[in-house]
Design a protein around this motif. Structure first.
Motif, PDB file in Angstrom:
ATOM      1  N   ARG A 129       0.787  -1.227   0.000  1.00  0.00           N
ATOM      2  CA  ARG A 129       0.000   0.000   0.000  1.00  0.00           C
ATOM      3  C   ARG A 129       0.823   1.282   0.000  1.00  0.00           C
ATOM      4  O   ARG A 129       0.346   2.336  -0.379  1.00  0.00           O
TER       5      ARG A 129
ATOM      6  N   LEU B 194       3.056   1.795  -1.946  1.00  0.00           N
ATOM      7  CA  LEU B 194       3.463   1.951  -3.351  1.00  0.00           C
ATOM      8  C   LEU B 194       4.972   2.153  -3.507  1.00  0.00           C
ATOM      9  O   LEU B 194       5.428   2.904  -4.370  1.00  0.00           O
TER      10      LEU B 194
ATOM     11  N   ARG C 222       7.033   3.858  -6.654  1.00  0.00           N
ATOM     12  CA  ARG C 222       7.967   4.971  -6.479  1.00  0.00           C
ATOM     13  C   ARG C 222       9.361   4.612  -6.974  1.00  0.00           C
ATOM     14  O   ARG C 222      10.001   5.386  -7.684  1.00  0.00           O
TER      15      ARG C 222
ATOM     16  N   HIS D 208      -2.184  13.125   2.537  1.00  0.00           N
ATOM     17  CA  HIS D 208      -0.981  12.375   2.154  1.00  0.00           C
ATOM     18  C   HIS D 208      -0.129  12.160   3.401  1.00  0.00           C
ATOM     19  O   HIS D 208       0.099  13.108   4.150  1.00  0.00           O
TER      20      HIS D 208
ATOM     21  N   VAL E 173       1.862   8.808  -8.696  1.00  0.00           N
ATOM     22  CA  VAL E 173       2.128   7.845  -7.630  1.00  0.00           C
ATOM     23  C   VAL E 173       1.745   8.454  -6.281  1.00  0.00           C
ATOM     24  O   VAL E 173       1.076   7.803  -5.459  1.00  0.00           O
ATOM     25  N   GLU E 174       2.109   9.714  -6.038  1.00  0.00           N
ATOM     26  CA  GLU E 174       1.794  10.309  -4.731  1.00  0.00           C
ATOM     27  C   GLU E 174       0.287  10.475  -4.534  1.00  0.00           C
ATOM     28  O   GLU E 174      -0.233  10.319  -3.427  1.00  0.00           O
TER      29      GLU E 174
ATOM     30  N   VAL F  35      -0.788   7.153  -3.490  1.00  0.00           N
ATOM     31  CA  VAL F  35      -0.387   6.899  -2.102  1.00  0.00           C
ATOM     32  C   VAL F  35      -1.401   7.545  -1.168  1.00  0.00           C
ATOM     33  O   VAL F  35      -1.848   6.931  -0.181  1.00  0.00           O
TER      34      VAL F  35
ATOM     35  N   LEU G 127      -4.763   5.527  -0.953  1.00  0.00           N
ATOM     36  CA  LEU G 127      -4.674   4.282  -0.190  1.00  0.00           C
ATOM     37  C   LEU G 127      -4.497   4.571   1.304  1.00  0.00           C
ATOM     38  O   LEU G 127      -5.146   3.945   2.142  1.00  0.00           O
TER      39      LEU G 127
END
Ligand code: HEM
Ligand code: HEM
Lengths: 363, 363
Positions: free
Chosen positions: A274, A276, A280, B200, B283-284, B287, B290
């Motif tokens: 989770r 990722l 990354r 985040h 990707v962030e 992140v 999730l």
């Protein structure tokens, strides 16, 4: 090695296409009669130099898996159809690499060696690409180097190759057969292989991973088919799209499998999917590839740029009244698929000739 | 609305499958005779409760685009086949959301409303999903909110919806038709819609983007087909895979298009595609999705976990002697494709029934 005669129907279809797209090529009828007569008499025929150039370029244009087709008209075609010996092919391949590499300004190039003729197979290069890194099998079953090339490495050793320097990036020799002759190994001189050591613009430690990759992807394992004539040895190259190296060659678990090591050095939390961490690390691996090639002055493209170019190509082809076959699962890049415009549409899946064909791919 | 009679061949194929996989269900012959007689007399037939449950589950099992099928046997089936009115459907959908949401422990659930019968169409929900955020068209042609739902938003307004609070995440009312009746709007009570504000884990500024998403993806725009009977209103839900929100809903350029804003806040160099700023920002964003769902105690899965589960499902299906149809381009996640095991293989593409069908998708 089976070398059937050229199919007259395919010859005719090709000549019709060639003359339709090249009105200056002269009368179709005369040429068609000549070719059909030659097939009837000898089982094959010889392409004119212009037919060969056109056929090779259109084989690229028809490559449904290739995202890089915008520049198909610019393919450089080296006509070595009179070369069929092991030495001749090896020398021709090394010349190909030198010319295509162009000190980093890579030139899309194909070299066409002798075709198959009925009962007289042409030469073949058994390497999937001209430049491949050795994969040395270890006692525990693991592979040091590129696992994809472990079989080729075994084969080369069996044929007398004494092995390289013992790094993870030892360039394998060419394994060449002339017709039905035995395969033989031919070393590629080191100065014909431009390589780029990989660094990351933000992470100095990246260089210590010792990663590198070669500049020119030159596929030598596919057959070129033009108008029923088969050229079993016709290595071609473009330049790399970064993901081929950063996502696939260095990232795939059954290749160099560098994602866990990069994630560890990045200090990512690898305790759960989770976070990722894979995603990354994979992005940073790809950043390093693109930045290193750019810094070394070696042509490379990224998947965003190339996706846009491909859609420009599609539009051009449509305007020219042509179908542009494309294979979604190959065209969409292996990372950030939905961030590229090629993801958000479907494609025509027709199979056209001239074509590059994987040997053993049936049809 | 066209409501053809049930196809006896499809009814028979379904009953054969049901009895083959459920030996305890009694003699096929008796049931088959009964069903064929009913079709001959009335143009349709009524599934037993067990047939309905089995049919809905197998429709999920057959969904070639769904990566989440490992738990197909656990689908909860709500039998509301006696409900066909606008009010009844709206109430049933809201109940569905409450039950499926389970305070965050999301339960895969389907609610089956009245089927189409010859000359008597069943009800329909015109929303593609039960929960959809409004997309308000602005004078300059742009859309505020979710552009994907701009048409639905127009429709709801035309039917008297006065609009929401005016945020980018206003939940649209349901738009329901009973049979051939006019569409009507029915508000969804706010407490039936669990939402997760997005943060985040490493970047406090992320919360100030004001992003959120709803917990339950409940597809209401597909028809359920079992043994020739069509259920035009049969909303179903699983839980989210993070990429659906982080890559597609919030990332796609024609949806919330948040990649440039996230990249800017991350301070990435957006001057060239080669820096892979899009890939990093994407990707962030994922992140954040999730981590936020996990922190809120709302079930969600990531694409790595789900890819492994899907391959486990494939293996189970093979062991059970069944084909598992799968559509590569839907199964492979929209980011980091090649980092997931589902990327590295091909799939069977058979089209099986029972099935969920997009209305207007031809067959
Ligand atoms: C000029 C730059 C080029 C770029 C950026 C490019 C890019 C690509 C990429 C990314 C792939 C997928 C590779 C993979 O996933 O393994 C591909 C496949 C392919 N390309 Fe290109 N290409 C270029 C030039 C060429 C040229 C010059 C030819 C032939 C004359 C060609 C023919 C093909 C073929 C036949 C495939 C499929 C290979 C297979 O089936 O394994 N490409 N290309
Ligand atoms: C339990 C968790 C579930 C997960 C994680 C899951 C995951 C997914 C994902 C990622 C997609 C692709 C969505 C897209 O790209 O737009 C999908 C599609 C689909 N899923 Fe599932 N799913 C789940 C449950 C279900 C259930 C319960 C059903 C039906 C009973 C179902 C039926 C479908 C269908 C029919 C599609 C294709 C939708 C379309 O064509 O637009 N899934 N699923």
């Amino acid at each position: 090695v089976e070398t059937p005669p050229a199919d007259p129907a395919e010859a005719e279809a090709f000549l019709r296409l060639y003359h339709a797209e090249n009105p200056a090529a002269g009368p179709l009828r005369t040429r068609l009669r000549e070719v059909l007569r030659s097939i009837a008499r000898t089982g094959t025929y010889t392409h004119t130099p212009d037919e060969l150039v056109y056929g090779a370029r259109v084989a690229w244009r028809n490559s449904a898996r290739c995202i890089g087709r915008l520049y198909w008209r610019a393919l450089r075609v080296r006509d070595l159809r009179d070369v069929g010996s092991v030495e001749g092919v090896a020398v021709g391949c090394v010349e190909h690499l030198r010319e295509a590499t162009g000190d980093g300004r890579i030139r899309p190039t194909i070299t066409v060696f002798a075709p198959d003729r009925p009962g007289r197979p042409g030469p073949r290069v058994l390497n999937e690409q001209l430049i491949r890194y050795a994969g040395y099998r270890r006692a525990d079953g693991s592979v040091y180097g590129d696992p994809r090339n472990a079989d080729l490495t075994d084969l080369a050793r069996g044929l007398g190759w004494t092995g390289g320097a013992g790094t993870r990036f030892d360039v394998l020799p060419l394994v060449v057969r002339a017709g039905d002759g035995p395969p033989r190994v031919c070393a590629i001189p080191g100065d014909a292989v431009l390589e780029v050591p990989l660094r990351h613009p933000d992470h100095p430690w990246f260089a210590s991973l010792g990663l590198r990759w070669h500049a020119v992807p030159a596929i030598s394992g596919m057959r070129l088919e033009i108008g029923g004539v088969r050229y079993p040895c016709a290595p071609f190259n473009g330049w790399y799209m970064g993901t081929e190296i950063g996502a696939r060659n260095l990232g795939d678990a059954d290749r160099y499998d560098m994602v866990p090591a990069v994630a560890a050095r990045l200090g990512l939390d690898t305790s759960h999917d989770r976070t990722l961490w894979r995603d990354r690390a994979l992005v940073e691996l790809n950043v390093a590839v693109l930045a290193s090639f750019a810094a070394a002055g070696v042509t490379i493209t990224d998947h965003h740029t190339e996706s846009r170019r491909f859609l420009a190509h599609l539009e051009r082809e449509e305007r020219a009244g042509r179908i542009c076959p494309a294979d979604w699962s190959w065209i969409v890049p292996p990372i950030s698929g939905s961030a590229t415009p090629v993801f958000h549409r479907y494609y025509d899946e027709a199979r056209l000739t001239p074509a590059f064909v994987q040997p053993g791919a049936g049809v």
